[in-house]
Design a protein around this motif. Structure first.
Motif, PDB file in Angstrom:
ATOM      1  N   GLN A  48      37.898 -58.446 -55.217  1.00 41.80           N
ATOM      2  CA  GLN A  48      38.861 -58.025 -54.212  1.00 41.80           C
ATOM      3  C   GLN A  48      40.113 -57.450 -54.901  1.00 41.80           C
ATOM      4  OE1 GLN A  48      37.804 -62.041 -52.360  1.00 41.80           O
ATOM      5  NE2 GLN A  48      38.964 -61.006 -50.763  1.00 41.80           N
ATOM      6  N   PRO A  49      39.936 -56.353 -55.640  1.00 42.28           N
ATOM      7  CA  PRO A  49      41.060 -55.792 -56.383  1.00 42.28           C
ATOM      8  C   PRO A  49      42.185 -55.305 -55.471  1.00 42.28           C
ATOM      9  CG  PRO A  49      39.208 -54.269 -56.398  1.00 42.28           C
ATOM     10  CD  PRO A  49      38.712 -55.558 -55.811  1.00 42.28           C
ATOM     11  N   GLU A  50      41.866 -54.923 -54.241  1.00 45.56           N
ATOM     12  CA  GLU A  50      42.914 -54.487 -53.311  1.00 45.56           C
ATOM     13  C   GLU A  50      43.864 -55.653 -53.023  1.00 45.56           C
ATOM     14  OE1 GLU A  50      38.809 -52.989 -51.961  1.00 45.56           O
ATOM     15  OE2 GLU A  50      39.689 -54.914 -52.474  1.00 45.56           O
ATOM     16  N   ALA A  51      43.295 -56.842 -52.833  1.00 42.56           N
ATOM     17  CA  ALA A  51      44.116 -58.024 -52.568  1.00 42.56           C
ATOM     18  C   ALA A  51      44.969 -58.365 -53.791  1.00 42.56           C
ATOM     19  CB  ALA A  51      43.237 -59.200 -52.178  1.00 42.56           C
ATOM     20  N   ALA A  52      44.371 -58.356 -54.970  1.00 36.71           N
ATOM     21  CA  ALA A  52      45.128 -58.646 -56.190  1.00 36.71           C
ATOM     22  C   ALA A  52      46.279 -57.655 -56.349  1.00 36.71           C
ATOM     23  CB  ALA A  52      44.209 -58.615 -57.408  1.00 36.71           C
ATOM     24  N   GLY A  53      46.022 -56.386 -56.060  1.00 42.53           N
ATOM     25  CA  GLY A  53      47.081 -55.373 -56.131  1.00 42.53           C
ATOM     26  C   GLY A  53      48.183 -55.631 -55.121  1.00 42.53           C
ATOM     27  N   LEU A  54      47.815 -55.999 -53.906  1.00 44.74           N
ATOM     28  CA  LEU A  54      48.807 -56.327 -52.876  1.00 44.74           C
ATOM     29  C   LEU A  54      49.709 -57.461 -53.340  1.00 44.74           C
ATOM     30  CD1 LEU A  54      49.993 -56.408 -49.941  1.00 44.74           C
ATOM     31  CD2 LEU A  54      48.146 -58.029 -49.434  1.00 44.74           C
ATOM     32  N   TYR A  55      49.110 -58.525 -53.867  1.00 42.15           N
ATOM     33  CA  TYR A  55      49.915 -59.674 -54.287  1.00 42.15           C
ATOM     34  C   TYR A  55      50.833 -59.302 -55.447  1.00 42.15           C
ATOM     35  CZ  TYR A  55      46.526 -61.879 -51.258  1.00 42.15           C
ATOM     36  OH  TYR A  55      45.726 -62.186 -50.192  1.00 42.15           O
ATOM     37  N   THR A  56      50.327 -58.547 -56.395  1.00 40.88           N
ATOM     38  CA  THR A  56      51.166 -58.122 -57.518  1.00 40.88           C
ATOM     39  C   THR A  56      52.333 -57.266 -57.025  1.00 40.88           C
ATOM     40  OG1 THR A  56      49.278 -58.213 -59.026  1.00 40.88           O
ATOM     41  CG2 THR A  56      51.166 -56.900 -59.723  1.00 40.88           C
ATOM     42  N   GLU A  75      35.514 -61.610 -63.669  1.00 44.44           N
ATOM     43  CA  GLU A  75      34.344 -62.306 -63.132  1.00 44.44           C
ATOM     44  C   GLU A  75      34.145 -63.677 -63.759  1.00 44.44           C
ATOM     45  OE1 GLU A  75      32.803 -59.246 -66.120  1.00 44.44           O
ATOM     46  OE2 GLU A  75      34.252 -59.258 -64.493  1.00 44.44           O
ATOM     47  N   ILE A  76      34.712 -63.905 -64.947  1.00 44.45           N
ATOM     48  CA  ILE A  76      34.676 -65.240 -65.556  1.00 44.45           C
ATOM     49  C   ILE A  76      35.567 -66.177 -64.747  1.00 44.45           C
ATOM     50  CG2 ILE A  76      35.209 -66.602 -67.630  1.00 44.45           C
ATOM     51  CD1 ILE A  76      32.806 -64.686 -67.935  1.00 44.45           C
ATOM     52  N   HIS A  77      36.724 -65.680 -64.339  1.00 49.00           N
ATOM     53  CA  HIS A  77      37.624 -66.481 -63.509  1.00 49.00           C
ATOM     54  C   HIS A  77      37.021 -66.725 -62.134  1.00 49.00           C
ATOM     55  CE1 HIS A  77      41.144 -66.399 -66.107  1.00 49.00           C
ATOM     56  NE2 HIS A  77      40.947 -65.100 -66.308  1.00 49.00           N
ATOM     57  N   PHE A  78      36.348 -65.728 -61.620  1.00 50.51           N
ATOM     58  CA  PHE A  78      35.777 -65.688 -60.276  1.00 50.51           C
ATOM     59  C   PHE A  78      36.886 -65.701 -59.222  1.00 50.51           C
ATOM     60  CE2 PHE A  78      33.114 -66.573 -56.652  1.00 50.51           C
ATOM     61  CZ  PHE A  78      32.045 -65.755 -56.914  1.00 50.51           C
ATOM     62  N   ARG A  79      37.719 -66.740 -59.198  1.00 51.29           N
ATOM     63  CA  ARG A  79      38.877 -66.768 -58.295  1.00 51.29           C
ATOM     64  C   ARG A  79      40.131 -66.559 -59.129  1.00 51.29           C
ATOM     65  NH1 ARG A  79      36.977 -71.880 -55.245  1.00 51.29           N
ATOM     66  NH2 ARG A  79      38.507 -72.768 -56.647  1.00 51.29           N
ATOM     67  N   THR A 120      42.423 -65.221 -54.896  1.00 51.92           N
ATOM     68  CA  THR A 120      41.604 -64.157 -54.333  1.00 51.92           C
ATOM     69  C   THR A 120      40.408 -63.982 -55.259  1.00 51.92           C
ATOM     70  OG1 THR A 120      41.609 -61.937 -53.356  1.00 51.92           O
ATOM     71  CG2 THR A 120      42.759 -62.197 -55.472  1.00 51.92           C
ATOM     72  N   GLY A 121      39.362 -63.405 -54.748  1.00 45.71           N
ATOM     73  CA  GLY A 121      38.170 -63.220 -55.553  1.00 45.71           C
ATOM     74  C   GLY A 121      38.284 -62.024 -56.483  1.00 45.71           C
ATOM     75  N   PHE A 122      37.542 -62.085 -57.575  1.00 45.82           N
ATOM     76  CA  PHE A 122      37.602 -61.001 -58.562  1.00 45.82           C
ATOM     77  C   PHE A 122      37.038 -59.694 -58.016  1.00 45.82           C
ATOM     78  CE2 PHE A 122      33.284 -62.324 -59.132  1.00 45.82           C
ATOM     79  CZ  PHE A 122      32.611 -61.212 -59.596  1.00 45.82           C
TER      80      PHE A 122
END
Length: 183
Positions: A127-135, A150-154, A123-125
């Motif tokens: 898109q914190p909602e998506a990262a939270g969902l996956y966690t 943002e360094i990771h970007f994805r 997921t993109g950096f």
């Protein structure tokens, strides 16, 4: 409210609202980081042929409410034992109601039935909602959290479907370097 889950394809007209909204969302969220964000969003959505997202190696679903596409996504083969989630989306007016979690659960069930034992996604950096969902859904972050997102970007995530919580089975999915803008 009654929601209907429909197995379909990327080329089905009921998928168009999902794909169009994703393109706008990607372009909007990343425009300050990409000079040509609209073109890159369009390119990303055309990156994989539609046939990768159909059984037996993939899947594409939409969730409709009252005949309107309000959520959905896809997965494709990542490797022999791993499905890769792609194109996850929920209409802005339907967010925070559990639809994205339902899509993830549907894909985990389908992936298991189709012979996969793990799920991988990025997921993109922005898109914190998506990262939270996956966690919250038991996915393990496969990136160095000490590095600015943002360094990771994805941001890559993975989950062992046979033994949720097991992380040693995910080591080969970890990238040694951040997934920059164009990796």
């Amino acid at each position: 409210m009654t929601y209907e889950i429909i197995d379909t394809t990327l080329t089905d007209p009921i998928a168009r609202p999902l794909l169009d909204a994703l393109e706008v969302e990607y372009a909007t969220r990343y425009r300050e980081f990409r000079a040509n964000s609209a073109a890159l969003a369009s390119e990303e959505l055309a990156r994989y042929p539609a046939e990768l997202f159909v059984p037996p190696e993939g899947a594409f679903i939409v969730i409709q409410r009252d005949g309107q596409t309000v959520a959905g996504g896809a997965f494709k083969r990542y490797d022999a034992t791993t499905a890769e989630l792609k194109r996850m989306w929920t209409h802005a007016s339907e967010r925070r109601q559990g639809l994205a979690r339902r899509v993830v659960q549907e894909f985990e069930s389908r992936a298991l039935r189709q012979g996969y034992r793990r799920v991988y996604l990025t997921t993109g950096f922005r898109q914190p909602e998506a990262a939270g969902l996956y966690t919250r859904s038991g996915y393990e972050a496969l990136f160095d959290r000490s590095i600015a997102p943002e360094i990771h970007f994805r941001l890559p995530f993975g989950k062992d479907l046979l033994e949720p919580g097991r992380t040693d089975s995910l080591h080969d999915l970890v990238h040694p370097e951040p997934l920059g803008q164009r990796s």
